[in-house]
Write a protein that holds these residues in place. Structure first.
Motif, PDB file in Angstrom:
ATOM      1  N   ARG A  75       0.802  -1.225   0.000  1.00  0.00           N
ATOM      2  CA  ARG A  75       0.000   0.000   0.000  1.00  0.00           C
ATOM      3  C   ARG A  75       0.831   1.269   0.000  1.00  0.00           C
ATOM      4  NH1 ARG A  75      -4.899  -1.691  -1.672  1.00  0.00           N
ATOM      5  NH2 ARG A  75      -6.172  -2.593  -0.028  1.00  0.00           N
ATOM      6  N   ALA A  76       1.963   1.272   0.700  1.00  0.00           N
ATOM      7  CA  ALA A  76       2.742   2.520   0.807  1.00  0.00           C
ATOM      8  C   ALA A  76       4.192   2.177   1.127  1.00  0.00           C
ATOM      9  CB  ALA A  76       2.164   3.412   1.906  1.00  0.00           C
ATOM     10  N   ILE A  78       7.995   3.979   2.528  1.00  0.00           N
ATOM     11  CA  ILE A  78       8.730   5.088   3.142  1.00  0.00           C
ATOM     12  C   ILE A  78      10.205   4.778   2.895  1.00  0.00           C
ATOM     13  CG2 ILE A  78       9.157   6.413   5.236  1.00  0.00           C
ATOM     14  CD1 ILE A  78       6.322   3.969   5.286  1.00  0.00           C
ATOM     15  N   SER A 110       5.412   6.142  -2.686  1.00  0.00           N
ATOM     16  CA  SER A 110       6.343   6.653  -1.688  1.00  0.00           C
ATOM     17  C   SER A 110       5.680   7.825  -0.976  1.00  0.00           C
ATOM     18  CB  SER A 110       7.617   7.120  -2.399  1.00  0.00           C
ATOM     19  OG  SER A 110       8.377   7.924  -1.534  1.00  0.00           O
ATOM     20  N   VAL A 111       5.433   7.683   0.318  1.00  0.00           N
ATOM     21  CA  VAL A 111       4.721   8.730   1.053  1.00  0.00           C
ATOM     22  C   VAL A 111       5.643   9.545   1.950  1.00  0.00           C
ATOM     23  CG1 VAL A 111       2.544   7.484   1.015  1.00  0.00           C
ATOM     24  CG2 VAL A 111       4.092   7.187   2.959  1.00  0.00           C
ATOM     25  N   THR A 127      10.904   0.904   3.533  1.00  0.00           N
ATOM     26  CA  THR A 127       9.935   0.258   4.411  1.00  0.00           C
ATOM     27  C   THR A 127       8.628   0.149   3.645  1.00  0.00           C
ATOM     28  OG1 THR A 127      10.929   1.159   6.414  1.00  0.00           O
ATOM     29  CG2 THR A 127       8.644   0.438   6.574  1.00  0.00           C
ATOM     30  N   ILE A 129       4.549  -0.845   3.740  1.00  0.00           N
ATOM     31  CA  ILE A 129       3.340  -1.108   4.518  1.00  0.00           C
ATOM     32  C   ILE A 129       2.365  -1.828   3.606  1.00  0.00           C
ATOM     33  CG2 ILE A 129       1.395  -0.033   5.723  1.00  0.00           C
ATOM     34  CD1 ILE A 129       3.303   2.130   6.623  1.00  0.00           C
TER      35      ILE A 129
END
Lengths: 299, 299
Positions: A75-76, A78, A110-111, A127, A129
């Motif tokens: 989902r995301a 970092i 990438s958030v 990382t 998620i």
């Protein structure tokens, strides 16, 4: 050294599924989610001069491969990006653009993160998620004696340049396959792991985590990448590593393909006796005996 | 270089609150959570020979400081540890133990990650997952003209050894203060940020993110760390960086302390004109004018 400190570190977890599986399962705000982190380091995971798109792909996809092995949906991401001194602005921009593009394409934009310059090799620590999305994550610790062992795709030769395709950089993580396996109860494996260090290292992790089971691998069933096939292809298939295929332990028979990806039965789980390799002529070797025959881990 | 590539990278976000705030806000499995990542790199964020407990504390706490600035509660950490060649097994074990201990104590246990050895400086890249826990995260982009500006604690001198206390390594992140601010509507700031690069760099981030506002800082109100107080203490307070205090922009008057931590009003937000510093004798300087007076950023 790494093994000892990593074990000690991993024993410290206080979460539903902690370090030791492909991803940790945690609860935040009433939701369960999965997290994992893996870096790619210049000189370790990729050679200096590797195209930024490939570095980015490997950085993102090796984490997505962990999500695939849990049956979860990325989902995301970092990212902590540490640029080496030799990385100029153009190269840095290409790398960061490629990281965003790859993460977007993989469904895990990438958030956030950090960019630094340091006196060391260019490193991208990602990382991930991931979302179980209603399916219980598949753990590596639930294999049972009597299970059949299957792998996706082909194994070995991940470092070989095949007319421009180099598997360990260019692979596609098996997220769709992992998801298909958990969305249909008749397909759900008892245990699953992604093959990052090679079957000879990753399968024992499943056996150990599942309470000290054994396994028999039929060497002539191993699906070997064509470019390393041949008399000793099985050595490459079990030892080269960086396949990023899924290894699953299943109580029911699996189809020949899932989502267009080949599945191959390569052996079975047994009650004990560690990991043994069966040859076509009926001989049986332990890994130690294989080593005595001159076999070495690819890594 | 970093600024340009970081900006370009950050513009790519497609999430409720993306890169650019202290933490990104994402939704997974129906829950909102906050994520951020920051590394500590030997030779950049700590000197070679720094005790592993301090390295671990800084690695975990600088991320917790980001959660504090959003009013969120740290829940879990994921760590990529890259050990330099000079890091022996004992040092590696001490570092990993310290990372676990620090993360446990901060309420965000280490749930996973990776350990590698590389040909570079020892680096710990920590990703933090935090929980808004029913409170809307405080963004840096909602300051309003007319707001008063407050800071927690004291500023400047973060690198000075004060009888064994070195603030940039030994600080306590202001998580309890951040949480108290969002749990009482009468205290809630309009905008908040943690001071990692120094007031002179971090306040403009708030002003810019809030639509191009200005601010006036009253230099003689700045709470200066005692060890660097004196005639030019204000220079240290705005420029040294690594304070890890909270800077908040508030429409209502704040108490003198929150959770035992001093709050100081240091100025106010105005409609435009950038960031200006007011001296006790009524003079007003821009940052450029301060630079002309020989002032330089501490970092």
């Amino acid at each position: 050294m790494l093994r000892r400190v990593a074990t000690r570190w991993h024993e410290r977890a206080g979460v539903p599924v902690g370090p030791g599986d492909d991803m940790a399962v945690i609860e935040v705000g009433g939701a369960r989610l999965l997290v994992a982190a893996d870096p790619v380091i210049e000189g370790v995971h990729f050679e200096p001069g590797t195209h930024e798109r490939r570095v980015a792909a490997k950085a993102v996809h090796r984490n997505c491969s962990d999500a695939a092995a849990m049956g979860a949906i990325p989902r995301a991401t970092i990212m902590c990006v540490m640029l080496g001194q030799g990385c100029d602005q153009d190269a840095a921009e290409r790398l960061l653009d490629a990281l965003c593009d790859t993460a977007d394409a993989a469904g895990c934009p990438s958030v956030g993160g950090d960019i630094s310059v340091h006196d060391g090799p260019t490193t991208v620590a990602v990382t991930l998620i991931a979302d179980p999305a209603g399916a219980e994550p598949v753990l590596r610790s639930r294999a049972r004696a009597g299970d059949d062992l299957y792998v996706t795709g082909v194994l070995g030769g991940s470092m070989v340049d095949e007319n421009g395709y180099i598997h360990h950089l260019d692979f596609s993580p098996r997220v769709a396959v992992g998801r298909a396996l958990v969305e249909d109860a008749s397909l759900r494996p008892n245990a699953m792991i992604d093959l990052s260090d090679g079957l000879a290292r990753d399968l024992p992790r499943v056996l150990e985590a599942s309470g000290g089971l054994g396994a028999e691998i039929e060497l002539n069933r191993l699906p070997v990448r064509e470019v390393v096939a041949g008399q000793d292809g099985w050595r490459r298939a079990i030892g080269d590593g960086e396949d990023y295929e899924l290894l699953m332990s299943c109580s029911s028979a699996m189809p020949a393909t899932i989502r267009g990806v080949r599945l191959t039965r390569i052996g079975r789980v047994v009650a004990d006796g560690g990991l043994r390799y069966l040859t076509g002529d009926g001989r049986c070797f332990t890994e130690a005996e294989l080593s005595g025959l001159g076999w070495e881990h690819g890594r």
